[in-house]
Design an enzyme around this catalytic site. Structure first.
Site, PDB file in Angstrom:
ATOM      1  N   TYR A 109       0.819  -1.214   0.000  1.00 36.91           N
ATOM      2  CA  TYR A 109       0.000   0.000   0.000  1.00 36.91           C
ATOM      3  C   TYR A 109       0.860   1.275   0.000  1.00 36.91           C
ATOM      4  O   TYR A 109       0.379   2.358   0.301  1.00 36.91           O
ATOM      5  CB  TYR A 109      -0.933   0.039   1.212  1.00 36.91           C
ATOM      6  CG  TYR A 109      -2.085  -0.946   1.158  1.00 36.91           C
ATOM      7  CD1 TYR A 109      -2.351  -1.719   0.028  1.00 36.91           C
ATOM      8  CD2 TYR A 109      -2.930  -1.092   2.251  1.00 36.91           C
ATOM      9  CE1 TYR A 109      -3.409  -2.615   0.012  1.00 36.91           C
ATOM     10  CE2 TYR A 109      -4.004  -1.980   2.245  1.00 36.91           C
ATOM     11  CZ  TYR A 109      -4.230  -2.740   1.114  1.00 36.91           C
ATOM     12  OH  TYR A 109      -5.289  -3.617   1.105  1.00 36.91           O
ATOM     13  N   LYS A 120       4.545 -14.157   4.824  1.00 38.42           N
ATOM     14  CA  LYS A 120       4.711 -15.117   3.732  1.00 38.42           C
ATOM     15  C   LYS A 120       6.173 -15.062   3.288  1.00 38.42           C
ATOM     16  O   LYS A 120       6.487 -14.870   2.113  1.00 38.42           O
ATOM     17  CB  LYS A 120       3.727 -14.721   2.612  1.00 38.42           C
ATOM     18  CG  LYS A 120       3.523 -15.725   1.524  1.00 38.42           C
ATOM     19  CD  LYS A 120       2.693 -16.920   1.911  1.00 38.42           C
ATOM     20  CE  LYS A 120       2.659 -17.893   0.735  1.00 38.42           C
ATOM     21  NZ  LYS A 120       2.080 -19.193   1.050  1.00 38.42           N
ATOM     22  N   ASP A 155      -1.343 -17.610   4.692  1.00 43.54           N
ATOM     23  CA  ASP A 155      -2.396 -18.420   4.061  1.00 43.54           C
ATOM     24  C   ASP A 155      -2.857 -19.529   5.006  1.00 43.54           C
ATOM     25  O   ASP A 155      -4.054 -19.780   5.151  1.00 43.54           O
ATOM     26  CB  ASP A 155      -1.962 -18.961   2.691  1.00 43.54           C
ATOM     27  CG  ASP A 155      -0.563 -19.567   2.693  1.00 43.54           C
ATOM     28  OD1 ASP A 155       0.136 -19.493   3.726  1.00 43.54           O
ATOM     29  OD2 ASP A 155      -0.170 -20.122   1.645  1.00 43.54           O
ATOM     30  N   ASP A 210      -5.044  -6.072   6.513  1.00 40.66           N
ATOM     31  CA  ASP A 210      -6.321  -5.601   5.988  1.00 40.66           C
ATOM     32  C   ASP A 210      -7.237  -6.802   5.706  1.00 40.66           C
ATOM     33  O   ASP A 210      -8.377  -6.875   6.177  1.00 40.66           O
ATOM     34  CB  ASP A 210      -6.048  -4.791   4.710  1.00 40.66           C
ATOM     35  CG  ASP A 210      -7.261  -4.021   4.238  1.00 40.66           C
ATOM     36  OD1 ASP A 210      -8.283  -4.016   4.953  1.00 40.66           O
ATOM     37  OD2 ASP A 210      -7.192  -3.424   3.149  1.00 40.66           O
ATOM     38  N   ASP A 229     -10.492  -8.463   8.067  1.00 40.18           N
ATOM     39  CA  ASP A 229     -11.851  -8.539   7.509  1.00 40.18           C
ATOM     40  C   ASP A 229     -12.374  -9.971   7.584  1.00 40.18           C
ATOM     41  O   ASP A 229     -13.568 -10.199   7.801  1.00 40.18           O
ATOM     42  CB  ASP A 229     -11.874  -8.049   6.055  1.00 40.18           C
ATOM     43  CG  ASP A 229     -12.127  -6.544   5.946  1.00 40.18           C
ATOM     44  OD1 ASP A 229     -11.718  -5.810   6.862  1.00 40.18           O
ATOM     45  OD2 ASP A 229     -12.752  -6.108   4.954  1.00 40.18           O
TER      46      ASP A 229
HETATM   47 MG    MG Z   1     -10.309  -3.097   4.380  1.00 35.75          MG
END
Ligand code: MG
Ligand code: NAI
Length: 326
Positions: A120, A167, A199, A223, A227
């Site tokens: 990001y 990872k 994962d 992120d 969620d």
């Molecule tokens: Mg989000």
């Protein structure tokens, strides 16, 4: 001491749930000065700017900021607001509250997400019509700052340690540096830290969330995985978050503007009120933070409840019930 709080309701249900959280804060015996400012789709329509300079400056100077949600302009609002408070960590608790029909009612997790770099960092290029690239940024300094925060968090909250989700078996340099730096800091500080491939984490947390407690992760992983955890505890309507910097912090519900119910006065204010409890904790008002959290929990169990939780109460009914219980 007066705390100056920037209040940025934004758009949609942000304009309904933010005043609800302010009403709860006003019910406490604490000296707050609330300063309201605009951001989001509506102010962009009026002025051409989704985040007016004075809103940015207010967030950059207030002791703390309470943000609701912005619509289509969310990225233009929330990313600069997070940098206005120089926020290097995004705290996202995912707790299944009593009385809520959660997929995994035993879930009690806290994600500590790196908030400034990774994929990001904005280092994207469109080379040709058919080829796009992204540079993933990891620095030792950002990883170290997050790790120090995670150690403080574990110590202050009497938790047992943390798990590093990464990872590094594939992204050897970027996640390798992240993992090694965080593990080194934990070792220096004597904080227990184990690790998991992100994962594998996704599967394991669904099967048994009690295997994990505090999860420290790079930006994108934090992120997505938080969620996913939101799904385990009964949806976005209850999840708070904090963006913490060295001198100030911004608190916001994880949910958006909910255009499907905006304007009807039935939005669930719980996520924003729990975010306000995190703000109280951040400002050192621990008893008041606990009282607000308890009032929300009691209200989730005993009602009244908004329609998303199967009730027929309004935002105002729920807010009044929480204020009474505080
Ligand atoms: Mg989000
Ligand atoms: P959303 O979170 O706004 O809504 C998803 C679903 O959850 C909807 O059915 C909504 O009614 C429900 N919901 C969310 N919060 C609720 C609450 N407090 N009470 C009751 N029900 C609630 O996500 P969506 O629909 O993907 O996005 C809508 C808009 O919000 C978009 O324009 C998006 O850009 C923006 N957004 C902004 C964010 C921010 O400002 N931080 C974060 C996420 C989305």
């Amino acid at each position: 001491m007066t705390h100056e709080i920037a209040v940025i309701p934004g758009d949609g249900i942000g304009r309904e749930v933010t005043p609800a959280a302010v009403a709860v804060l006003e019910a406490l015996d604490i000296d707050f000065e609330f300063v309201e400012a605009d951001a989001g789709d509506a102010v962009k329509e009026e002025t051409g700017e989704a985040l007016p300079q004075e809103t940015y400056e207010l967030a950059a100077s207030a002791d703390a900021t309470l943000f609701g949600a912005a619509g289509e302009t969310a990225a233009d609002v929330i990313l600069p607001l997070r940098s206005a408070v120089d926020s290097f960590v995004n705290i996202r608790p995912a707790t299944a509250y009593p009385g809520i029909d959660a997929v995994r009612p035993e879930t009690d997790l806290v994600f500590l997400r790196e908030n400034t770099e990774g994929v990001y960092a904005g280092l994207e290029d469109r080379l040709t019509e058919d080829v796009a690239t992204l540079t993933r940024l990891t620095t030792r300094s950002a990883s170290r700052r997050l790790a120090e925060f995670a150690c403080d968090y574990v110590e202050d909250s009497d938790r047992d340690g943390f798990t590093i989700a990464h990872k590094a078996n594939v992204m050897r340099e970027t996640d390798g540096l992240f993992r090694d730096t965080v593990a080194e800091v934990a070792d220096d500080r004597g904080v227990k830290a184990d690790e998991v491939l992100m994962d594998a984490f996704a599967t394991r947390v669904c099967l048994d969330p009690t295997q994990f407690d505090v999860v420290v992760c790079p930006n994108l992983a934090g992120d997505v995985l938080s969620d996913l955890a939101a799904g385990l505890v009964g949806g976005l309507g209850l999840l708070p978050s904090a963006n913490v910097g060295p001198d100030r912090a911004l608190f916001e519900p994880v949910h958006g503007t909910a255009p499907d119910i905006a304007g009807e006065g039935v939005a669930n204010p719980a996520a924003t009120i729990i975010s306000a409890a995190m703000l109280l904790e951040y400002l050192g008002h621990h008893d008041e933070a606990a009282a607000v959290t308890e009032a929300v929990e009691t209200t989730l169990v005993e009602g009244p409840r908004t329609p998303d939780l199967g009730g027929d109460a309004s935002t105002e009914d729920v807010t009044n019930a929480i204020v009474d219980r505080v």
